[in-house]
Scaffold this active site. Structure first.
Site, PDB file in Angstrom:
ATOM      1  N   ARG A   1      19.609 -12.640  39.765  1.00  0.00           N
ATOM      2  CA  ARG A   1      20.764 -11.347  40.217  1.00  0.00           C
ATOM      3  C   ARG A   1      21.310 -11.297  41.398  1.00  0.00           C
ATOM      4  NH1 ARG A   1      25.943  -9.029  38.892  1.00  0.00           N
ATOM      5  NH2 ARG A   1      25.910  -6.792  38.874  1.00  0.00           N
ATOM      6  N   GLY A  10      20.320  -3.537  33.553  1.00  0.00           N
ATOM      7  CA  GLY A  10      20.814  -2.737  33.482  1.00  0.00           C
ATOM      8  C   GLY A  10      22.570  -3.460  32.813  1.00  0.00           C
ATOM      9  N   GLN A  48      16.487  -2.129  31.445  1.00  0.00           N
ATOM     10  CA  GLN A  48      17.695  -1.068  32.336  1.00  0.00           C
ATOM     11  C   GLN A  48      17.417  -1.765  33.525  1.00  0.00           C
ATOM     12  OE1 GLN A  48      18.303   1.964  32.591  1.00  0.00           O
ATOM     13  NE2 GLN A  48      18.171   2.427  35.161  1.00  0.00           N
ATOM     14  N   GLU A  80       1.641  -0.124  10.086  1.00  0.00           N
ATOM     15  CA  GLU A  80      -0.046  -0.011  10.142  1.00  0.00           C
ATOM     16  C   GLU A  80      -0.352   1.084  10.875  1.00  0.00           C
ATOM     17  OE1 GLU A  80       0.189  -2.816   8.483  1.00  0.00           O
ATOM     18  OE2 GLU A  80       0.255  -4.386   9.668  1.00  0.00           O
ATOM     19  N   SER A 116       0.774   8.039   5.619  1.00  0.00           N
ATOM     20  CA  SER A 116      -0.062   8.295   6.346  1.00  0.00           C
ATOM     21  C   SER A 116      -1.148   8.180   6.097  1.00  0.00           C
ATOM     22  CB  SER A 116       0.369   9.417   7.810  1.00  0.00           C
ATOM     23  OG  SER A 116       0.996   8.474   8.548  1.00  0.00           O
ATOM     24  N   ALA A 119       3.414   8.606  -0.050  1.00  0.00           N
ATOM     25  CA  ALA A 119       1.892   8.552   0.416  1.00  0.00           C
ATOM     26  C   ALA A 119       1.457   7.285   0.791  1.00  0.00           C
ATOM     27  CB  ALA A 119       1.168   7.312  -0.940  1.00  0.00           C
ATOM     28  N   LEU A 137       1.332  -1.664   0.242  1.00  0.00           N
ATOM     29  CA  LEU A 137       0.286  -0.081   0.078  1.00  0.00           C
ATOM     30  C   LEU A 137       0.608   1.575  -0.107  1.00  0.00           C
ATOM     31  CD1 LEU A 137      -2.662   1.733   0.161  1.00  0.00           C
ATOM     32  CD2 LEU A 137      -2.401   1.300   2.513  1.00  0.00           C
TER      33      LEU A 137
END
Length: 381
Positions: free
Chosen positions: A269, A340, A337, A364, A134, A132, A127
């Site tokens: 950990r 770490g 995060q 999409e 959005s 072209a 498409l």
């Protein structure tokens, strides 16, 4: 650990058990190496086809399983959690079959759908164009009628499975009547005059080929017109409403995988004499991640259940896509995060998950477009 499921039938439970087995034994062990090497796992789609997983929401008459979208999406989530490239590829293939399944003639469906749903033919959805994206109604790839063929010229952009697909569900301009001048062609991947440009060099989903598709006087038989001339934009927008649910499910699968990795790491950990999951800062972060994943899952399932009941679900589809993909970006970032410094290395999959989470916010329909769709629906209510 696999997310708990509330499935409508014992048959659906058996299906999900099969999907989890394939995800565990076939997909997950291969994902990291294939993504690192930028190798497209075509054989995985053949396997999914032979396992009956490429046609889950489509009619048994054409080789599908005729399952509710609610079930299909949960299977898709499990596949994406194991390997996002395969999950997104399955979602794209399912959307590529949509036009033929819903708008094709019985003769067309009998001819092509069984191979499409059985794994012999892999699909792509064409498409977008560089000008072209959005604004889908602005596409310029043109199909000119010449006897029993259309002669197609133009370039499609950002095509998943470009160069690897066996067929391309392609939106083309057949007249200058704006959005009413767009039609849908089911283009054979071996069509003379059709070629793929060099692959895009992407941040994530590196195993999935994405490229421009170039039409240079490509002759497509009129028998491959899906629907009537001028129906293309309607077909495209209808396809996208369902396709957005597929991307939402993939995003939830990716987020679930990141959450599982973060929890496992935090349990193993040790710092200051105890597992880091015992520290409140990490507890709260993981709790927020879990809440995001489960909220997003509930959102896409609600939209899917509306679709299964024949209710309007366009607004709910956009909400699900928005919530799930924004959520996946947050959860994968938080997973890095939690790990770490280890999370910033390729020794653990969360850095890949974080890179893969970005593009679902874009394709999409960008999440800014989803907000526009939602707002327009609210204004019209």
């Amino acid at each position: 650990m696999p997310a708990e499921r509330l499935l409508p039938t014992p048959e659906a439970e058996d299906l999900l058990a099969l999907v989890r087995e394939i995800a565990r034994d076939e997909l997950r062990p291969r994902a990291a190496a294939a993504e690192e090497a930028e190798e497209f796992p075509r054989e995985m789609f053949t396997l999914l086809g032979k396992s009956g997983l490429l046609g889950l929401p489509y009619a048994e008459r054409w080789g599908g399983s005729d399952l509710p979208y609610e079930v299909y999406l949960q299977a898709l989530e499990e596949i994406a959690a194991a390997w996002m490239t395969v999950g997104v590829g399955l979602s794209v293939h399912t959307m590529s079959c949509y036009a033929l399944a819903h708008y094709g003639t019985d003769e067309q469906r009998s001819r092509w759908l069984p191979d499409m749903l059985g794994g012999s033919l892999l699909g792509a959805y064409a498409l977008s164009e560089t000008q072209a994206g959005s604004d889908a109604a602005a596409l310029s790839t043109r199909a000119r009628r010449d006897g029993d063929d259309y002669v197609v010229n133009g370039t499609k952009a950002w095509i998943t499975h470009a160069g690897a697909a066996d067929f391309y569900t392609t939106m083309v301009r057949t007249s200058d009547d704006g959005g009413h001048g767009i039609s849908c062609l089911l283009v054979d991947g071996s069509t003379p005059g059709l070629s793929a440009a060099a692959r895009e060099r992407k941040m994530g989903l590196t195993g999935s080929p994405t490229a421009q598709m170039i039409f240079d006087n490509a002759r497509v038989p009129v028998s491959r017109l899906v629907g009537a001339e001028g129906d293309g934009l309607k077909i495209a927008l209808s396809s996208l409403s369902s396709g957005r649910l597929g991307i939402a499910a993939c995003a939830v699968g990716l987020a679930q995988a990141a959450l599982d990795e973060a929890v496992a790491y935090a349990k193993g950990r040790t710092q200051f004499g105890k597992p880091i999951i015992e520290f409140q800062g990490l507890e709260f972060l993981l709790a927020d991640m879990a809440a995001t994943v489960e909220s997003a899952r509930a959102t896409y399932l609600d939209a899917a259940r509306r679709r299964d009941r024949g209710l309007d679900f366009q607004r709910q589809s956009s909400i699900a896509k928005l919530v799930a993909t924004d959520g996946a970006m947050q959860v994968t970032t938080d997973a890095v995060q939690v790990l770490g410094g280890a999370g910033y290395t390729r020794d653990f999959p969360v850095e890949r998950y974080m890179r893969e989470a970005k593009v679902p916010q874009i394709f999409e329909g960008t999440n800014q477009i989803q907000r526009m769709v939602i707002a327009r629906a609210l204004k019209a209510s």
